[in-house]
Design a protein around this motif. Sequence first.
Motif, PDB file in Angstrom:
ATOM      1  N   LEU A 441       0.828  -1.200   0.000  1.00  0.00           N
ATOM      2  CA  LEU A 441       0.000   0.000   0.000  1.00  0.00           C
ATOM      3  C   LEU A 441       0.868   1.258   0.000  1.00  0.00           C
ATOM      4  O   LEU A 441       0.579   2.228  -0.708  1.00  0.00           O
ATOM      5  N   ALA A 442       1.935   1.225   0.789  1.00  0.00           N
ATOM      6  CA  ALA A 442       2.820   2.380   0.856  1.00  0.00           C
ATOM      7  C   ALA A 442       3.491   2.640  -0.483  1.00  0.00           C
ATOM      8  O   ALA A 442       3.713   3.799  -0.868  1.00  0.00           O
ATOM      9  N   ARG A 443       3.804   1.582  -1.209  1.00  0.00           N
ATOM     10  CA  ARG A 443       4.455   1.724  -2.512  1.00  0.00           C
ATOM     11  C   ARG A 443       3.445   1.826  -3.654  1.00  0.00           C
ATOM     12  O   ARG A 443       3.822   1.832  -4.816  1.00  0.00           O
ATOM     13  N   ARG A 444       2.174   1.864  -3.311  1.00  0.00           N
ATOM     14  CA  ARG A 444       1.075   2.003  -4.273  1.00  0.00           C
ATOM     15  C   ARG A 444       1.032   0.838  -5.265  1.00  0.00           C
ATOM     16  O   ARG A 444       0.510   0.985  -6.375  1.00  0.00           O
ATOM     17  N   LYS A 445       1.579  -0.304  -4.846  1.00  0.00           N
ATOM     18  CA  LYS A 445       1.408  -1.513  -5.650  1.00  0.00           C
ATOM     19  C   LYS A 445      -0.026  -2.010  -5.530  1.00  0.00           C
ATOM     20  O   LYS A 445      -0.523  -2.725  -6.405  1.00  0.00           O
ATOM     21  N   GLU A 446      -0.665  -1.660  -4.428  1.00  0.00           N
ATOM     22  CA  GLU A 446      -2.102  -1.877  -4.265  1.00  0.00           C
ATOM     23  C   GLU A 446      -2.730  -0.487  -4.196  1.00  0.00           C
ATOM     24  O   GLU A 446      -2.814   0.104  -3.123  1.00  0.00           O
ATOM     25  N   THR A 449      -8.014   4.102  -5.068  1.00  0.00           N
ATOM     26  CA  THR A 449      -8.550   5.200  -5.862  1.00  0.00           C
ATOM     27  C   THR A 449      -9.174   6.259  -4.961  1.00  0.00           C
ATOM     28  O   THR A 449      -9.967   5.958  -4.070  1.00  0.00           O
ATOM     29  N   GLY A 450      -8.804   7.517  -5.199  1.00  0.00           N
ATOM     30  CA  GLY A 450      -9.313   8.609  -4.392  1.00  0.00           C
ATOM     31  C   GLY A 450      -8.473   8.881  -3.160  1.00  0.00           C
ATOM     32  O   GLY A 450      -8.683   9.886  -2.478  1.00  0.00           O
ATOM     33  N   VAL A 451      -7.532   7.999  -2.873  1.00  0.00           N
ATOM     34  CA  VAL A 451      -6.684   8.162  -1.688  1.00  0.00           C
ATOM     35  C   VAL A 451      -5.218   8.186  -2.092  1.00  0.00           C
ATOM     36  O   VAL A 451      -4.559   9.220  -2.048  1.00  0.00           O
ATOM     37  N   SER A 452      -4.692   7.042  -2.490  1.00  0.00           N
ATOM     38  CA  SER A 452      -3.294   7.007  -2.938  1.00  0.00           C
ATOM     39  C   SER A 452      -3.182   7.290  -4.431  1.00  0.00           C
ATOM     40  O   SER A 452      -2.104   7.601  -4.928  1.00  0.00           O
ATOM     41  N   GLU A 453      -4.283   7.179  -5.146  1.00  0.00           N
ATOM     42  CA  GLU A 453      -4.330   7.495  -6.575  1.00  0.00           C
ATOM     43  C   GLU A 453      -5.485   8.455  -6.827  1.00  0.00           C
ATOM     44  O   GLU A 453      -6.589   8.257  -6.336  1.00  0.00           O
ATOM     45  N   PHE A 454      -5.209   9.495  -7.598  1.00  0.00           N
ATOM     46  CA  PHE A 454      -6.217  10.476  -8.021  1.00  0.00           C
ATOM     47  C   PHE A 454      -6.990  11.091  -6.849  1.00  0.00           C
ATOM     48  O   PHE A 454      -8.221  11.136  -6.858  1.00  0.00           O
ATOM     49  N   PRO A 455      -6.276  11.561  -5.819  1.00  0.00           N
ATOM     50  CA  PRO A 455      -6.980  12.225  -4.712  1.00  0.00           C
ATOM     51  C   PRO A 455      -7.542  13.569  -5.144  1.00  0.00           C
ATOM     52  O   PRO A 455      -7.022  14.211  -6.066  1.00  0.00           O
ATOM     53  N   ASN A 456      -8.588  13.986  -4.488  1.00  0.00           N
ATOM     54  CA  ASN A 456      -9.238  15.262  -4.800  1.00  0.00           C
ATOM     55  C   ASN A 456      -9.096  16.173  -3.582  1.00  0.00           C
ATOM     56  O   ASN A 456      -9.848  16.063  -2.608  1.00  0.00           O
ATOM     57  N   TYR A 484      -2.290   6.892   4.602  1.00  0.00           N
ATOM     58  CA  TYR A 484      -2.558   8.099   3.825  1.00  0.00           C
ATOM     59  C   TYR A 484      -3.515   9.021   4.569  1.00  0.00           C
ATOM     60  O   TYR A 484      -3.420  10.251   4.459  1.00  0.00           O
ATOM     61  N   GLU A 485      -4.438   8.440   5.320  1.00  0.00           N
ATOM     62  CA  GLU A 485      -5.365   9.249   6.106  1.00  0.00           C
ATOM     63  C   GLU A 485      -4.600  10.073   7.140  1.00  0.00           C
ATOM     64  O   GLU A 485      -4.910  11.251   7.361  1.00  0.00           O
ATOM     65  N   ALA A 486      -3.578   9.480   7.758  1.00  0.00           N
ATOM     66  CA  ALA A 486      -2.765  10.211   8.736  1.00  0.00           C
ATOM     67  C   ALA A 486      -2.044  11.380   8.085  1.00  0.00           C
ATOM     68  O   ALA A 486      -1.949  12.484   8.656  1.00  0.00           O
ATOM     69  N   LEU A 487      -1.548  11.162   6.867  1.00  0.00           N
ATOM     70  CA  LEU A 487      -0.866  12.234   6.147  1.00  0.00           C
ATOM     71  C   LEU A 487      -1.827  13.353   5.767  1.00  0.00           C
ATOM     72  O   LEU A 487      -1.529  14.547   5.924  1.00  0.00           O
ATOM     73  N   ARG A 488      -2.996  12.969   5.251  1.00  0.00           N
ATOM     74  CA  ARG A 488      -3.987  13.973   4.863  1.00  0.00           C
ATOM     75  C   ARG A 488      -4.454  14.770   6.080  1.00  0.00           C
ATOM     76  O   ARG A 488      -4.709  15.982   5.982  1.00  0.00           O
ATOM     77  N   THR A 489      -4.567  14.119   7.215  1.00  0.00           N
ATOM     78  CA  THR A 489      -4.995  14.810   8.434  1.00  0.00           C
ATOM     79  C   THR A 489      -3.977  15.873   8.832  1.00  0.00           C
ATOM     80  O   THR A 489      -4.344  16.985   9.255  1.00  0.00           O
ATOM     81  N   ARG A 490      -2.681  15.562   8.695  1.00  0.00           N
ATOM     82  CA  ARG A 490      -1.639  16.550   8.993  1.00  0.00           C
ATOM     83  C   ARG A 490      -1.762  17.758   8.072  1.00  0.00           C
ATOM     84  O   ARG A 490      -1.690  18.916   8.522  1.00  0.00           O
ATOM     85  N   ALA A 491      -1.930  17.497   6.790  1.00  0.00           N
ATOM     86  CA  ALA A 491      -2.045  18.589   5.829  1.00  0.00           C
ATOM     87  C   ALA A 491      -3.308  19.416   6.066  1.00  0.00           C
ATOM     88  O   ALA A 491      -3.294  20.654   5.956  1.00  0.00           O
ATOM     89  N   ASP A 492      -4.396  18.744   6.422  1.00  0.00           N
ATOM     90  CA  ASP A 492      -5.649  19.447   6.688  1.00  0.00           C
ATOM     91  C   ASP A 492      -5.521  20.367   7.898  1.00  0.00           C
ATOM     92  O   ASP A 492      -6.144  21.436   7.960  1.00  0.00           O
ATOM     93  N   ALA A 493      -4.739  19.911   8.877  1.00  0.00           N
ATOM     94  CA  ALA A 493      -4.554  20.726  10.082  1.00  0.00           C
ATOM     95  C   ALA A 493      -3.873  22.047   9.727  1.00  0.00           C
ATOM     96  O   ALA A 493      -4.225  23.111  10.263  1.00  0.00           O
ATOM     97  N   ALA A 528      -1.642  12.828  -2.686  1.00  0.00           N
ATOM     98  CA  ALA A 528      -2.052  11.731  -1.801  1.00  0.00           C
ATOM     99  C   ALA A 528      -1.703  12.021  -0.350  1.00  0.00           C
ATOM    100  O   ALA A 528      -2.291  11.435   0.568  1.00  0.00           O
ATOM    101  N   GLY A 529      -0.746  12.927  -0.128  1.00  0.00           N
ATOM    102  CA  GLY A 529      -0.397  13.345   1.229  1.00  0.00           C
ATOM    103  C   GLY A 529      -0.982  14.687   1.604  1.00  0.00           C
ATOM    104  O   GLY A 529      -0.593  15.281   2.611  1.00  0.00           O
TER     105      GLY A 529
END
Length: 627
Positions: A441-446, A449-456, A484-493, A528-529
């Motif tokens: 997941l970290a390497r985006r091998k899995e 969509t909407g999170v690690s790929e093509f986030p909005n 990725y949720e943890a990263l997005r939360t940091r950026a949102d803060a 994605a971050g």
Amino acid sequence: MTVLPDGLPLADDFPEVTRDQWRHLVEGVLRKTGTSDAVGAEAEEALATALEDGITVHPLYTAEDAPQDAGFPGFAPFVRGGRAEGSAVSGWDVRQRHAHPDPARTNQAILADLENGAGSIWLAAGAAGVPVDGLPEALKGVYLDLAPVALDAGADFEDAARALLRLYAGREVPPGAALGNLGADPLGLVARTGRDDGLAGQLAAAADLAGICHRDHPGVTAFAVDALPYHEAGAGAAQELGCSLAAAVAYLRTLTEAGLSVEAACAQMEFRYAATADQFLTIAKLRAARRLWARVAQACGAPSEARAQRQHAVTSPVMMTRRDPWVNMLRTTVATLAAGVGGADAVTVLPFDSAIGLPDDFARRIARNTSTILLEESHLARVIDPAGGSWYVEKLTDDVARAAWAWFQEIERAGGMAAALASGLVRDRLAETWARRGRDLARRKEPITGVSEFPNLAERPVEREPVPEPPSGGLPRVRRDEAYEALRTRADAQLAAEGSRPRIFLAALGPAAAHTARASFAANLFQAGGIEAVHEPATVTAETVAEAFAASGASVACLCSSDKLYAQEAAAVAERLKAAGATRVYLAGRPGTQQDEYERAGVDGYVFAGCDAVEVLSSALNTMGVA
């Protein structure tokens, strides 16, 4: 040549194609793409995919790969379904979940579901949902002889079960007409909470409930052998099955020691499994589960007709995302299709917002209509065992069954499910599996969509009422999106505190044809971050990059172009970016032979397909000073 009236030849008039011919074509493709110079069987193996539990999926399956005869639908070993007619008569049972603690609101939602396509109710009770004393109100107006109620009450299962039994009596439901599942799963509770001090008493209470059901309510089962605690802790498909088998065997021992026959004990169990968006693995898992349970029941002396497993499939909570939750509708659609094709008796589609909080009316409507469309418009249930005969599915079913059986035997050698939970065997093994998956997941091998790929990043957050606090202390609950949720939360803060997101400047070199692919890749990765990618102007040079970087408001930058232009311009541009104050400079692509030159010029890191995106993003946020 035999020709049909429309001028087309019959299939048997085509020349026979051999595996060697196919491999020869594969060799050519691998060479052209620079992937591999392998030949023969090695070329075929180059296209194989490793799954969890040591299972490998190959690119081609033929009759040579078909395992043992899977039998017929409705007959042992029940691989092809627990009923001879499959779901062709009435489809699968559309079972909706309800967990709102307000009995009145839950009742309103239950009646809406039952009036609009649902066939049964999965009701969280006790600390997990509706208070036990609120069950009569929550089930007001529900015909308990027509709409089965499956309870999920955790530690309160005995109180909730007895309350439901009293409700049957109070509403004068004939004993033989009552339908439902009392939700007893003491080992699942241990897995959730980590506490086994009350296990003996809980098993005794569950056995007593099973005796009541066997004697007075033949349409009600006492045990829910729930594999979700293991799935939600990161288990692979085979581990999920092995854990459920070990728990069910423990319940068989408890029930037979309490005086029930093996046949009666088997009739008191319903199995609950996760259905994921990996449709073929889900199909194989459900088919393998029936085969394995039939083997266990046979070994325990159950007659053939008692060996069929009743299955309740639930769309995976692990795959549900909190960001861009609308994509969850697509995930659950694929998972529901897989559950139906796999032969599940009942299917619960989790609403798309279930990872955020308590679902609203719209989300519940979409969830139940997912099954309705697959049943009524796609006619998915009209064919009995539609996956049967697929060499791929049959082989995958066999592989999953064998891996699950090996894990089940290991649990039994450890002393059974209770001992394996107490010793940490289950926790440790599931953690190993999740760690491996986490790396993918970290390497985006899995990809997600909407999170690690093509986030909005402009997405408006979806807000819901919080769910009742789930039990904790036992196996962890994981989600694919958690890193990725943890990263997005940091950026949102930072966005909330300062009014702007952390930014990265994309220093694109040369014409669009040279930089577009890597600029798009880099923008996608950093978004994605939660990091906003600034690509203005469209292209820069060593002379213009400092001014463009200063205007971007970013503190870090990423070079984007072709390898050819990197060799000509990357070092000079990196030097100017560092001189302009860039605290970190990335290069989109692998460093190649000029790595030393790039790094002397100021390049600090590289982003490319397969890199550890979570590490890159975490490091970038740290560099930007984002807490």
